[in-house]
Design a protein around this motif. Sequence first.
Motif, PDB file in Angstrom:
ATOM      1  N   LYS A 138       0.827  -1.206   0.000  1.00 39.32           N
ATOM      2  CA  LYS A 138       0.000   0.000   0.000  1.00 39.32           C
ATOM      3  C   LYS A 138       0.858   1.253   0.000  1.00 39.32           C
ATOM      4  N   GLU A 142       1.290   4.115  -2.975  1.00 39.14           N
ATOM      5  CA  GLU A 142       1.013   5.534  -2.762  1.00 39.14           C
ATOM      6  C   GLU A 142       2.204   6.397  -3.156  1.00 39.14           C
ATOM      7  N   TRP A 143       3.410   5.936  -2.826  1.00 37.81           N
ATOM      8  CA  TRP A 143       4.605   6.704  -3.191  1.00 37.81           C
ATOM      9  C   TRP A 143       4.814   6.694  -4.704  1.00 37.81           C
ATOM     10  N   ALA A 145       2.625   6.439  -6.962  1.00 36.79           N
ATOM     11  CA  ALA A 145       1.602   7.244  -7.627  1.00 36.79           C
ATOM     12  C   ALA A 145       2.040   8.703  -7.734  1.00 36.79           C
ATOM     13  N   ARG A 146       2.938   9.116  -6.841  1.00 34.56           N
ATOM     14  CA  ARG A 146       3.444  10.494  -6.850  1.00 34.56           C
ATOM     15  C   ARG A 146       4.722  10.636  -7.666  1.00 34.56           C
TER      16      ARG A 146
END
Length: 273
Positions: A138, A142-143, A145-146
């Motif tokens: 997860k 999230e990282w 995605a940036r």
Amino acid sequence: MTPGPQDGLVAQWWATAVSRIEPGIIELREHPVQDLIGTTTFVETIWLLLRGELPRPEQAKLLEAALVAGVDHGPQAPSIAAARMAATCGVGLNSAVATGVNMLGDVHGGAGQQCVELLDEIARQHDQGGEFELAVAKVIGEWQARSRYLPGFGHRFHPRDPRRDPLLTLVDRAVTDGLVTGAHLRAARAVETHLNLGREGKKPVPMNIDGATAVIYAELGFAAPLARGLFVLSRSVGILAHAWEETGQGRRNKSPMPPSMIPVHLVVPTPRA
């Protein structure tokens, strides 16, 4: 002269627990400096000033290993290249070092701090009751995605960073000895495993120096921003050495490229996607 009310205001304005300086008195975190001189190492003093207490010898040794590992990465590193160029411009050694240090930003020098934040996030989500592997996936998702870059993993120059294994071996030993918990080490290795799933036949993505030192700083209890600060302390040694060497080579106004490559023909950069 009798101290007046303004003197108390000034003392409060600059109040600090780091040091006490009075006529004939120099104390660092309540330790008289004369008691530290000759008995306390530079690394131990760094720990004392940042943490307010002297480290155990094993803690100081682990911190020192991380600091030694990050001192230099050659003139291809922007911080060192900038310091060497500055040293030929008549600015003085202190300004040349400052030039190099000021290059250590989010992209060049900040990955250690960012990696600690990544590992902290994994540990925090796991502590909240999440399944460990799910927490790893997860947080990585999230990282990524940036940014396609994950701090502390992969290296543009080294297939496998030669500093990685010795540092992680020291952390393994520290976990066995009960010096550190190993939570951040476990998270870092899990990230490395996750990144290399399904990459058979492709270039692996191993942990790099930023990841390995991030593990050490986090395991020793340093806050994420201090991971960058400690890296700056470490790399400033290499910056100083390169700037000093450059001052003895007689160059003036050293440019990024040898004179034989100047003038450079204009090339219109390709726009970013």
